[in-house]
Design an enzyme around this catalytic site. Structure first.
Site, mmCIF file in Angstrom:
data_model
loop_
_atom_site.group_PDB
_atom_site.id
_atom_site.type_symbol
_atom_site.label_atom_id
_atom_site.label_comp_id
_atom_site.label_asym_id
_atom_site.label_seq_id
_atom_site.Cartn_x
_atom_site.Cartn_y
_atom_site.Cartn_z
ATOM 1 N N ARG A 169 83.566 86.304 55.576
ATOM 2 C CA ARG A 169 83.812 85.608 56.835
ATOM 3 C C ARG A 169 83.686 86.537 58.035
ATOM 4 O O ARG A 169 83.823 86.085 59.169
ATOM 5 C CB ARG A 169 85.227 85.073 56.794
ATOM 6 N N ARG B 215 89.710 63.355 57.338
ATOM 7 C CA ARG B 215 90.286 63.875 56.099
ATOM 8 C C ARG B 215 91.817 63.876 56.169
ATOM 9 O O ARG B 215 92.494 63.452 55.238
ATOM 10 C CB ARG B 215 89.744 65.297 55.868
ATOM 11 N N ARG C 93 97.297 70.263 54.902
ATOM 12 C CA ARG C 93 97.336 71.717 55.093
ATOM 13 C C ARG C 93 98.003 72.066 56.416
ATOM 14 O O ARG C 93 97.770 71.405 57.424
ATOM 15 C CB ARG C 93 95.900 72.269 55.097
ATOM 16 N N ARG D 238 90.360 77.911 64.212
ATOM 17 C CA ARG D 238 89.477 78.130 63.067
ATOM 18 C C ARG D 238 88.013 78.066 63.503
ATOM 19 O O ARG D 238 87.182 78.854 63.047
ATOM 20 C CB ARG D 238 89.765 77.112 61.960
HETATM 21 P P1 ADP Z 1 88.285 76.229 56.321
HETATM 22 O O1 ADP Z 1 86.899 76.662 55.961
HETATM 23 O O2 ADP Z 1 88.498 74.763 56.162
HETATM 24 O O3 ADP Z 1 88.768 76.725 57.648
HETATM 25 P P2 ADP Z 1 89.460 77.854 54.137
HETATM 26 O O4 ADP Z 1 90.189 77.139 53.094
HETATM 27 O O5 ADP Z 1 88.166 78.499 53.781
HETATM 28 O O6 ADP Z 1 89.331 76.823 55.310
HETATM 29 O O7 ADP Z 1 90.385 79.007 54.781
HETATM 30 C C1 ADP Z 1 91.661 78.724 55.289
HETATM 31 C C2 ADP Z 1 92.257 79.965 55.952
HETATM 32 O O8 ADP Z 1 92.389 81.010 54.981
HETATM 33 C C3 ADP Z 1 91.431 80.594 57.064
HETATM 34 O O9 ADP Z 1 91.622 79.977 58.310
HETATM 35 C C4 ADP Z 1 91.967 82.042 57.037
HETATM 36 O O10 ADP Z 1 93.242 82.152 57.625
HETATM 37 C C5 ADP Z 1 92.141 82.289 55.552
HETATM 38 N N1 ADP Z 1 90.909 82.845 54.949
HETATM 39 C C6 ADP Z 1 90.143 82.252 53.985
HETATM 40 N N2 ADP Z 1 89.102 83.026 53.655
HETATM 41 C C7 ADP Z 1 89.200 84.149 54.429
HETATM 42 C C8 ADP Z 1 88.415 85.315 54.585
HETATM 43 N N3 ADP Z 1 87.294 85.519 53.854
HETATM 44 N N4 ADP Z 1 88.819 86.244 55.485
HETATM 45 C C9 ADP Z 1 89.919 86.081 56.210
HETATM 46 N N5 ADP Z 1 90.706 84.995 56.144
HETATM 47 C C10 ADP Z 1 90.351 84.027 55.256
#
Ligand code: ADP
Length: 193
Positions: free
Chosen positions: A88, A127, A139, A150
């Site tokens: 990310r 959703r 969530r 986000r």
């Molecule tokens: P979405 O894509 O719907 O925002 P995710 O389920 O992928 O949700 O992620 C939810 C949260 O988990 C993110 O907003 C972040 O806080 C954390 N997170 C997930 N993956 C990562 C990552 N690779 N690096 C940093 N934080 C992460």
């Protein structure tokens, strides 16, 4: 087969990942799911991640890189995996490159689901409404303020990851606004070539 699915919240990564899991017998590694499990279990990682996640901000690179490195060494990853929600940040992408090299692994493709932001907000609102109607827990980061954060995090920190892979000739873009089956087909065509 080893893949990365890139795309903002609500782009449909989870839905497509599920289909790829069934078709190719690989595992879906969602850092979001793993972090939510850690929060639920109250592990040290979970305690660190809980509030950051609820605000819609990113957890530190060290934490997620560590989680993924441990996970890809598990025996169920032998056929391959789909990374969903990771990398990310560009730092995570660099760490992933180093770890794949260490494990003698190579990515097959990086697929980006391209979507319109206004539609994303609508999709997530739908959703949330459907989950609420079914009496399911929503969530903590599926509220307007956290969703905004986000999307902001995606624009600032994750969009550069797409450029990182594009500059290496590894990026394939798919129209994430198309109907679900059509997105699945577009991904299959990329993987077939
Ligand atoms: P979405 O894509 O719907 O925002 P995710 O389920 O992928 O949700 O992620 C939810 C949260 O988990 C993110 O907003 C972040 O806080 C954390 N997170 C997930 N993956 C990562 C990552 N690779 N690096 C940093 N934080 C992460």
């Amino acid at each position: 087969m080893k893949l990365i699915l890139l795309g903002p919240p609500g782009a449909g990564k989870g839905t497509q990942a599920q289909r790829l899991v069934e078709k190719h017998g690989i595992v879906q590694l969602s850092t979001g799911d793993m972090l939510r499990a850690a929060v639920k279990a109250g592990t040290p990682v979970g305690l660190k991640a809980k509030d950051v996640m609820a605000r819609g901000e990113l957890v530190s690179d060290d934490i997620v890189v560590g989680i993924i490195e441990d996970r890809i060494a598990e025996p169920d990853c032998i056929n391959g995996f789909i990374l969903d929600g990771f990398p990310r940040t560009v730092a995570q992408a660099e760490a992933l490159d180093a770890m794949l090299t260490r494990h003698g692994l190579k990515l097959d493709a990086v697929i980006e689901l391209e979507v319109d932001e206004a539609i994303l907000i609508e999709r997530i609102e739908t959703r949330v409404a459907e989950m609420t109607a079914r009496g399911e827990a929503v969530r903590p980061d599926d509220n307007a303020a956290a969703l905004h954060k986000r999307l902001e995090a995606y624009r600032a920190q994750t969009a550069p990851v797409a450029s990182y892979y594009a500059s290496r000739g590894a990026l394939h873009a798919v129209d994430g606004m198309a109907p679900i089956d059509q997105v699945t087909k577009a991904i299959a065509e990329i993987l077939d070539t």
